[in-house]
Write a protein that holds these residues in place. Structure first.
Motif, PDB file in Angstrom:
ATOM      1  N   UNK A   1      -5.537  67.317  16.800  1.00  0.00           N
ATOM      2  CA  UNK A   1      -5.487  66.894  18.198  1.00  0.00           C
ATOM      3  C   UNK A   1      -4.186  66.482  18.775  1.00  0.00           C
ATOM      4  N   UNK A   2      -3.510  65.617  17.963  1.00  0.00           N
ATOM      5  CA  UNK A   2      -2.238  65.183  18.519  1.00  0.00           C
ATOM      6  C   UNK A   2      -1.213  66.274  18.749  1.00  0.00           C
ATOM      7  N   UNK A   3      -1.569  67.295  17.746  1.00  0.00           N
ATOM      8  CA  UNK A   3      -0.439  68.443  17.909  1.00  0.00           C
ATOM      9  C   UNK A   3      -0.937  69.445  19.098  1.00  0.00           C
ATOM     10  N   UNK A   4      -2.182  69.363  19.364  1.00  0.00           N
ATOM     11  CA  UNK A   4      -2.694  70.179  20.522  1.00  0.00           C
ATOM     12  C   UNK A   4      -2.258  69.419  21.892  1.00  0.00           C
ATOM     13  N   UNK A   5      -2.235  68.226  21.868  1.00  0.00           N
ATOM     14  CA  UNK A   5      -1.597  67.615  23.005  1.00  0.00           C
ATOM     15  C   UNK A   5      -0.116  67.704  23.147  1.00  0.00           C
ATOM     16  N   UNK A   6       0.531  67.519  22.131  1.00  0.00           N
ATOM     17  CA  UNK A   6       1.965  67.720  22.333  1.00  0.00           C
ATOM     18  C   UNK A   6       2.406  69.082  22.488  1.00  0.00           C
ATOM     19  N   UNK A   7       1.752  70.190  22.270  1.00  0.00           N
ATOM     20  CA  UNK A   7       2.039  71.413  22.725  1.00  0.00           C
ATOM     21  C   UNK A   7       2.380  71.791  23.970  1.00  0.00           C
ATOM     22  N   UNK A   8       1.778  70.781  24.941  1.00  0.00           N
ATOM     23  CA  UNK A   8       2.166  70.825  26.361  1.00  0.00           C
ATOM     24  C   UNK A   8       3.306  70.222  26.715  1.00  0.00           C
ATOM     25  N   UNK A   9       4.104  69.489  25.773  1.00  0.00           N
ATOM     26  CA  UNK A   9       5.122  68.735  26.035  1.00  0.00           C
ATOM     27  C   UNK A   9       4.831  67.884  27.265  1.00  0.00           C
ATOM     28  N   UNK A  10       3.914  66.953  26.937  1.00  0.00           N
ATOM     29  CA  UNK A  10       3.703  65.999  28.005  1.00  0.00           C
ATOM     30  C   UNK A  10       4.577  64.973  28.206  1.00  0.00           C
TER      31      UNK A  10
END
Lengths: 224, 245
Positions: free
Chosen positions: B149-158
């Protein structure tokens, strides 16, 4: 005449078979048209019911409730015999397809609504938090999960629609039942009705078994 | 110091219950902010207001990277800049780990499959999950799911990452692996707002700790200041209660 000659008369089967086959084709076509349009419209109505502005949502709810309450035979007769009084004259096929679609759509909408509402709120929130548009959220995340849930009840609905096509014989649709009763009158023998019954069973039994299998599978694995 | 997230005069009521009662908060770029407080104090509601998963009562407002967060066509693009990790993971169960991570970059950022794939591989390595790339979420442990879940959120380069009690639904032996990933992120300069009950994590990693109670920010300080010499009685009572055992 004995039992076999009465209900399983080979000569009658042979002579009435072409008529029954043409009826089966009409039944299948009517069923397919009603199921497909009911599915597409039903999904649309479910989305309106769930996510549209209040007036549209309420209209969708009223539609769903009314068409789940009205007996199909009554609706069919209204469409075929009453609409001409207001200038709308539909062919038997159109009348039957319209009535079946309206009812199937209402059931399908209710099934989709239940399926979508069964998806945990976290799935919507995760999609929104990622910045997915409403369309992508539904198409990529919510509906693929909802469809797994709704396949058994949707298949049940398909079975009902195909069975209900038999009602179309009252508006002179040359469907399987109509042709069977026709052939029965012609031959003065009930064999065509028996053959028609067997055809319905042959058509629907596999679907009935499929529902059972899917429901069992669904209980086993909830996700995939 | 530029604020990447500004929360101004934030109020939130659920019926007659006041969840947030006038919150003002600025988070600087690169800052790690931990929010602590008793359950029901409004800390989860606060971070859920930042990306508008909870609606905001007028006249409060949240500004992320200069853009006011509100309903409308800009909302999705603001949300794309705000990554969020939930207590209950909320991975997409019908997609593999890799697909979970690739979905939003491909749909929202419109990157190609190849780019998304490379990026997902890089992120899976970063959170130590690369050997599970083609598994489905329900084949993973809770700790692994949270790292995905952390990787999924980071994928958007927030521009900022929100963590809503990320370890609260984990078995004790898996808390460490998730906190380790979060520590690495914190040290790499990611702006983080973390609602947590992990006082150890807050004291080691946070630049600033906020203590909330009854929908208000009671006290803000450095971890050292807040944990070792809290100024407010409510903070002291809370810390005594959680640190007593």
């Amino acid at each position: 005449m004995g039992f076999v000659e009465t209900f399983f008369n080979w000569d009658v089967i042979v002579s009435s078979f072409p008529l029954l086959l043409s009826g089966l084709r009409v039944t299948l076509f009517l069923g397919a048209v009603s199921i497909i349009s009911g599915l597409v419209l039903g999904l649309f109505v479910a989305l309106v019911r769930l996510y549209a502005n209040r007036p549209f949502s309420i209209a969708a709810k009223i539609y769903i409730d009314v068409f789940r309450s009205i007996p199909l035979l009554v609706l069919l007769i209204v469409v075929y015999y009453a609409l001409p009084f207001v200038g709308l004259r539909l062919s038997p096929f159109m009348s039957a397809a319209l009535a079946l679609t309206l009812v199937s759509c209402a059931y399908t909408a209710e099934i989709f609504r239940a399926g979508i509402e069964a998806i945990p709120r976290g799935q919507f929130e995760a999609s929104q938090a990622l910045g997915l548009s409403y369309r992508h959220m539904m198409v990529d995340v919510i509906l693929p999960q909802a469809i797994r849930i709704v396949i058994p009840p949707l298949t049940n609905n398909c079975i009902n629609v195909v069975k209900d096509t038999a009602l179309a014989s009252v508006v002179a649709m040359p469907d399987l039942l109509k042709q069977a009763t026709q052939a029965q009158a012609l031959e003065a023998n009930p064999t065509p009705l028996i053959v028609a019954a067997l055809m319905y069973i042959a058509l629907l039994w596999p679907l009935v078994m499929l529902v059972g299998r899917l429901e069992k599978k669904h209980r086993g694995e909830t996700h995939r | 110091m530029t604020a990447i997230v500004s929360v101004r005069n934030l109020h939130k009521r659920f019926g007659s219950f006041t969840a947030l009662d006038g919150i003002d908060l600025e988070v600087a770029e690169g800052e790690v902010l931990c929010i602590i407080g008793p359950s029901g104090s409004g800390k989860s509601t606060l971070i859920r207001c930042i990306n508008l998963l909870e609606s905001i009562d007028a006249p409060g407002e949240v500004v992320v990277d200069g853009i006011i967060v509100r309903r409308g066509k800009d909302l999705a693009s603001v949300r794309a800049e705000v990554g969020m990790v939930f207590q209950s993971f909320n991975l997409f169960p019908h997609m593999t780990v890799r697909e979970n991570i690739k979905l939003a970059p491909m749909r929202v950022r419109k990157v190609t499959d190849q780019v998304a794939d490379d990026k997902s591989l890089q992120l899976m390595e970063r959170v130590g999950i690369e050997s599970q790339a083609d598994k489905y979420p329900d084949q993973l442990s809770g700790g692994e799911q949270q790292r995905v879940a952390i990787a999924r959120a980071l994928a958007m380069e927030p521009k900022v990452m929100l963590f809503d009690e990320p370890t609260s639904s984990l078995d004790p032996e898996m808390v460490g692996e998730v906190l380790d990933v979060m520590k690495k992120l914190a040290h790499s300069g990611v702006t983080m707002i973390v609602v947590t009950h992990e006082m150890g994590f807050a004291s080691q990693v946070a630049d600033r700790v906020v203590f909330m109670d009854a929908g208000q920010i009671v006290e803000t300080g450095t971890p050292q200041g807040l944990f070792e010499s809290p100024q407010e009685k409510r903070t002291r009572d809370f810390l005594n209660a959680v640190l007593a055992h």
